[in-house]
Motif scaffolding. Structure first.
Motif, short mmCIF file in Angstrom:
data_model
loop_
_atom_site.label_atom_id
_atom_site.label_comp_id
_atom_site.label_asym_id
_atom_site.label_seq_id
_atom_site.Cartn_x
_atom_site.Cartn_y
_atom_site.Cartn_z
N TRP A 294 0.86 -1.19 0.00
CA TRP A 294 0.00 0.00 0.00
C TRP A 294 0.89 1.23 0.00
CZ3 TRP A 294 -1.41 3.10 4.71
CH2 TRP A 294 -2.34 4.10 4.40
N ARG A 295 0.63 2.16 -0.95
CA ARG A 295 1.40 3.39 -1.04
C ARG A 295 0.49 4.60 -0.93
NH1 ARG A 295 5.69 2.50 -6.09
NH2 ARG A 295 6.63 0.54 -5.31
N THR A 296 1.04 5.67 -0.34
CA THR A 296 0.29 6.92 -0.24
C THR A 296 1.02 8.02 -1.02
OG1 THR A 296 1.43 7.69 1.77
CG2 THR A 296 -0.51 6.27 2.06
N MET A 297 0.30 9.13 -1.25
CA MET A 297 0.87 10.28 -1.96
C MET A 297 0.27 11.56 -1.38
SD MET A 297 -1.16 10.07 -5.60
CE MET A 297 -2.93 10.09 -5.70
N ASP A 298 0.63 12.71 -1.99
CA ASP A 298 0.14 14.01 -1.53
C ASP A 298 0.35 14.18 -0.03
OD1 ASP A 298 -0.56 14.54 -4.11
OD2 ASP A 298 -2.72 14.32 -3.82
N ASP A 299 1.62 14.07 0.38
CA ASP A 299 2.00 14.16 1.79
C ASP A 299 1.26 13.15 2.63
OD1 ASP A 299 3.82 16.22 1.28
OD2 ASP A 299 2.28 17.76 1.49
N ALA A 300 1.13 11.93 2.09
CA ALA A 300 0.53 10.77 2.77
C ALA A 300 -0.95 10.96 3.08
CB ALA A 300 1.30 10.44 4.06
N SER A 301 -1.61 11.89 2.36
CA SER A 301 -3.03 12.16 2.62
C SER A 301 -3.96 11.32 1.74
CB SER A 301 -3.33 13.64 2.40
OG SER A 301 -3.12 14.01 1.03
N LYS A 302 -3.43 10.71 0.65
CA LYS A 302 -4.26 9.95 -0.27
C LYS A 302 -3.58 8.62 -0.61
CE LYS A 302 -5.95 14.13 -2.63
NZ LYS A 302 -5.99 14.85 -3.92
N THR A 303 -4.41 7.63 -0.93
CA THR A 303 -3.87 6.36 -1.41
C THR A 303 -3.37 6.51 -2.83
OG1 THR A 303 -5.30 5.01 0.01
CG2 THR A 303 -4.42 3.96 -1.97
N ASP A 304 -2.15 6.10 -3.07
CA ASP A 304 -1.55 6.17 -4.39
C ASP A 304 -1.71 4.86 -5.15
OD1 ASP A 304 -0.01 6.88 -6.62
OD2 ASP A 304 1.86 6.30 -5.66
N ARG A 305 -1.50 3.73 -4.43
CA ARG A 305 -1.50 2.45 -5.13
C ARG A 305 -1.64 1.28 -4.16
NH1 ARG A 305 3.79 0.85 -8.58
NH2 ARG A 305 4.39 -0.58 -6.92
N TRP A 306 -2.37 0.27 -4.61
CA TRP A 306 -2.37 -1.05 -4.00
C TRP A 306 -1.72 -2.01 -4.99
CZ3 TRP A 306 -4.00 -2.14 0.89
CH2 TRP A 306 -4.82 -1.20 1.52
N SER A 307 -0.99 -2.99 -4.49
CA SER A 307 -0.44 -4.00 -5.39
C SER A 307 -0.39 -5.36 -4.69
CB SER A 307 0.95 -3.61 -5.88
OG SER A 307 1.89 -3.62 -4.83
N PHE A 308 -0.49 -6.40 -5.50
CA PHE A 308 -0.44 -7.77 -5.01
C PHE A 308 0.45 -8.56 -5.97
CE2 PHE A 308 -4.50 -5.78 -4.22
CZ PHE A 308 -4.66 -5.93 -2.84
N GLY A 309 1.44 -9.27 -5.43
CA GLY A 309 2.40 -9.95 -6.29
C GLY A 309 2.80 -11.31 -5.79
N VAL A 310 3.29 -12.15 -6.71
CA VAL A 310 3.84 -13.46 -6.39
C VAL A 310 5.19 -13.58 -7.11
CG1 VAL A 310 1.64 -14.61 -5.97
CG2 VAL A 310 2.56 -14.51 -8.30
#
Length: 252
Positions: free
Chosen positions: A54-70
């Motif tokens: 899980w990543r955030t953006m805009d000074d950690a005020s918004k979710t930037d990205r979810w990712s799932f990997g193998v």
């Protein structure tokens, strides 16, 4: 003054943090990247695993990205490892168009999906408690086409009510990472520093990272790091980003 490995890594973190203070008024961003992973050792050569991020953006005020990997990893020799993986990325996108004078024209906001595959070779060399490694990773990413019902018009200060479709596209990148780490005996602590360059016929971005991993026991490992990500010739004109990273991994 005697410099311990922990002292050196702390000094490196302070030095890397200087651009954040110097460029605070230059539009730089801050985000938090957090990962949870699991890894299974099949035998002396094979490992498989998975990870959610899980990543955030805009000074950690918004979710930037979810990712799932193998991924899977194979130990070719004592100093060489090969790996391959797949990731599903769910991105929070802001797409802008511009007037000829460079001022914003329209903006679209939407969530989109990307599929990513990668293969990598990692060579490593150890001298004393130090470890030096070079990882070369090729990755291909495909972004689905996306249609939005309307975009915000900056001139009219309202939504235009017109649908817009962004075409799907793929991209290839070679990621080269040089990493230096130090194993503090009998503590499970491993401070490290690395530089990673993204090359897609030109340098797209560079990541400078300094952090600390702690193997609590043979099953649990946690980590923390600071990362400065600088962009070069980026199509989306995103700002440079200062990142606080947190991780947890379970191994069995």
């Amino acid at each position: 003054m005697k410099y311990t490995p922990l002292t050196l890594i702390a000094l490196l973190l302070i030095l890397l943090a200087q651009p954040q203070a110097a460029q605070a008024d230059g539009g730089d961003d801050f985000g938090i990247w957090s990962t949870v992973g699991v890894e299974k050792k099949i035998d002396k050569r094979w490992r498989i695993g998975g990870e959610a991020e899980w990543r955030t953006m805009d000074d950690a005020s918004k979710t930037d990205r979810w990712s799932f990997g193998v991924y899977g990893q194979y130990k070719v020799s004592s100093w060489l490892k090969a790996s391959a993986g797949y990731d599903l990325l769910v991105d929070n996108n802001y797409k802008y168009s511009y007037h000829t004078d460079g001022t914003p024209n329209k903006k679209a906001h939407y969530w989109g999906q990307r599929h990513r595959v990668n293969v990598a070779l990692t060579g490593s060399y150890h001298f004393g408690h130090f470890g030096l490694s070079l990882r070369e990773r090729w990755q291909y990413t495909y972004r689905h086409h996306k249609s939005v019902p309307e975009r915000y018009d900056f001139d009219q200060e309202d939504y235009d009510g017109k649908p817009k479709t962004y075409a799907g596209k793929g991209s290839n990148v070679l990621r080269s990472r040089l990493k230096l780490d130090y194993d503090i005996a009998k503590t499970g602590l491993e401070p490290y520093a690395s530089v990673e360059v993204y090359n897609g016929w030109y340098i797209k971005k560079v990541r400078y990272t300094a952090g600390l991993d702690w193997s609590i026991n043979k099953h649990h490992e946690v980590g923390i790091y600071y990362r400065l990500q600088t962009l070069h010739h980026d199509d989306d004109e995103d700002p440079d980003t200062h990142i606080l990273g947190l991780s947890y991994a379970f191994r069995f």
